[in-house]
Enzyme design. Structure first.
Site, mmCIF file in Angstrom:
data_model
loop_
_atom_site.group_PDB
_atom_site.id
_atom_site.type_symbol
_atom_site.label_atom_id
_atom_site.label_comp_id
_atom_site.label_asym_id
_atom_site.label_seq_id
_atom_site.Cartn_x
_atom_site.Cartn_y
_atom_site.Cartn_z
ATOM 1 N N CYS A 12 0.813 -1.098 -0.043
ATOM 2 C CA CYS A 12 0.051 -0.058 -0.005
ATOM 3 C C CYS A 12 0.867 1.208 0.201
ATOM 4 O O CYS A 12 0.506 2.421 -0.487
ATOM 5 C CB CYS A 12 -0.962 -0.021 1.113
ATOM 6 S SG CYS A 12 0.036 0.008 2.814
ATOM 7 N N MET A 21 -3.559 -7.475 6.282
ATOM 8 C CA MET A 21 -3.652 -6.388 7.094
ATOM 9 C C MET A 21 -4.801 -6.222 7.687
ATOM 10 O O MET A 21 -4.854 -5.626 8.868
ATOM 11 C CB MET A 21 -3.679 -5.155 5.718
ATOM 12 C CG MET A 21 -3.747 -3.806 6.259
ATOM 13 S SD MET A 21 -2.088 -3.364 7.048
ATOM 14 C CE MET A 21 -1.339 -2.759 5.506
#
Length: 432
Positions: A50, A190
């Site tokens: 990310c 995540m």
């Protein structure tokens, strides 16, 4: 030479990183296939998270424009924008950068260990699909070694912090999470990290995921403070609870204005996905925190880690130098072997000429061969000793190139395993 083109939170915003992200293996494989066709690119891998997209390669010469152009076409981004934004590292700079990334010195949250697993996955994918050979294997394994040394010799990762943990830390600043229920959307790495940090903060979690079995498996790992449901029921949960942490791999936003109802209490949305999961309007009762917003919290942690980071960079600098000394040492033994092989070939050739011209009796051939080889062995003893003494020294590279030139060793080296690597490239269990 080693080569790295880097797009991170430092030089790009989240909107651009969304376009560049490799959210599935098909896209990653397609990109690596495209760039590996270039005559100057021998090996390549892609790290995509990310917060970063890193293209790491071993190349014959610089080819940034081709790589960036290929990335721009695949991701539908202006090539000139990417060239302007990209950080490009060559050879020792590329290795130093790779070691810094692996050691989490280049992360949004310095010291978080999640990047090591992401590098491991990127490397495994490249090896499995034949994009990675001995050059990148050496570099990546040395990066893991460096990261281990940084963790063991500094305090930088003793209290690991990921983007997910920063999101939870921000939520704790906004309210007491004890006994509250928080919704975690996505059962991947995540999402699991966010859930663990929420439970550690005293909250109960609800896991929403498309794959219900995956959500169930995660809840079994998390324990009694968790429950799960299908992502199909997302709207119900969005309008029932206060805290939401979204971390899916969806290509487009899954939380939009059409799902949100007006409620008389505050709700907090933490979008820790790239591409973004959340596209809703903020108001007095709705707050949205994206990946880039979390940097505010990150800054509070940086001051505590600066001293450890300086120590870590010292380790990375030394490990980078050691890596190139190691490469020089790898090149010395083939030089020694090639010189001895060349001497043997010349001796045997002259012996055959002597026999043909009658200078030597056939009955004396073996004795003459032994004598000639003993002479060459004695003659080459001191040069061999001196070359071995050069191992690990700065001037070794200069001497190696001089020896190659003086003895015309290019052809002789082709049959030798000059690029021997101690890592098993065939067995995936051993490449880590």
């Amino acid at each position: 030479m080693y080569y790295c083109i880097s797009f991170t939170y430092k030089n790009t915003d989240i909107a651009l990183r969304e376009k560049l992200s490799f959210s599935n293996e098909t896209k990653k494989s397609e990109f690596l296939k495209i760039i590996s066709t270039h005559e100057n690119i021998e090996e390549c891998l892609v790290i995509s998270t990310c917060n970063r997209v890193e293209i790491v390669a071993f190349v014959k010469m610089a080819c940034a424009e081709f790589i960036v152009k290929s990335l721009a076409l695949l991701c539908d981004v202006d090539k000139d924008i990417l060239l302007e934004k990209a950080d490009i590292f060559e050879d020792s700079g590329a290795i130093h950068h790779l070691f810094s990334v692996a050691s989490s010195l280049d992360s949004l949250v310095v010291g978080e260990t999640q990047i090591a697993g992401q590098l491991k996955d990127a490397f495994a994918f490249a090896v499995k699909n034949s994009f990675c050979g001995v050059h990148l294997s050496r570099a990546v394994h040395s990066a893991f070694k460096c990261a281990t040394k940084v963790r063991n010799e500094t305090q930088i990762s003793k209290k690991p912090i990921s983007v997910a943990s920063v999101a939870v830390a921000k939520a704790k600043e906004l309210a007491d999470l004890t006994q509250k229920k928080a919704v975690v959307i996505g059962a991947g790495e995540m999402g699991e990290l966010a859930a663990k940090h929420l439970i550690a903060a005293g909250a109960k979690v609800i896991i929403l995921n498309r794959d219900l079995q995956k959500a169930k498996d995660l809840c079994e790992r998390l324990g009694v403070l968790s429950e799960y449901d299908s992502l199909e029921n997302l709207k119900k949960y969005l309008n029932q609870y206060e805290f939401f942490f979204s971390a899916t791999n969806a290509p487009n936003a899954i939380i939009t204005n059409s799902l949100i109802e007006e409620l008389p209490y505050k709700r907090y949305f933490f979008d820790i996905a790239v591409p973004r999961d959340i596209d809703i309007n903020e108001n007095e009762n709705i707050s949205v925190f994206a990946v880039d917003d979390l940097e505010i919290v990150v800054q509070k942690n940086l001051a505590l880690r600066e001293q450890e980071a300086r120590m870590a960079y010292g380790i990375i600098g030394r490990e980078t130098s050691e890596f190139f000394r190691y490469l020089n040492d790898l090149a010395l033994m083939p030089i020694i072997k090639a010189i001895r092989l060349q001497a043997k070939e010349y001796a045997d050739k002259q012996l055959e000429i002597a026999l043909k011209k009658g200078y030597l009796k056939k009955s004396d051939k073996e004795e003459a061969r032994k004598l000639i080889h003993q002479v060459f062995k004695a003659f080459l003893h001191m040069p061999t000793v001196n070359l071995k003494h050069l191992q690990g020294k700065m001037q070794s590279d200069t001497v190696i190139n001089a020896m190659r030139y003086v003895f015309d060793l290019k052809n002789n080296l082709e049959g030798l395993n000059q690029y021997k690597c101690e890592f098993d490239m065939e067995n995936n269990d051993e490449i880590y």
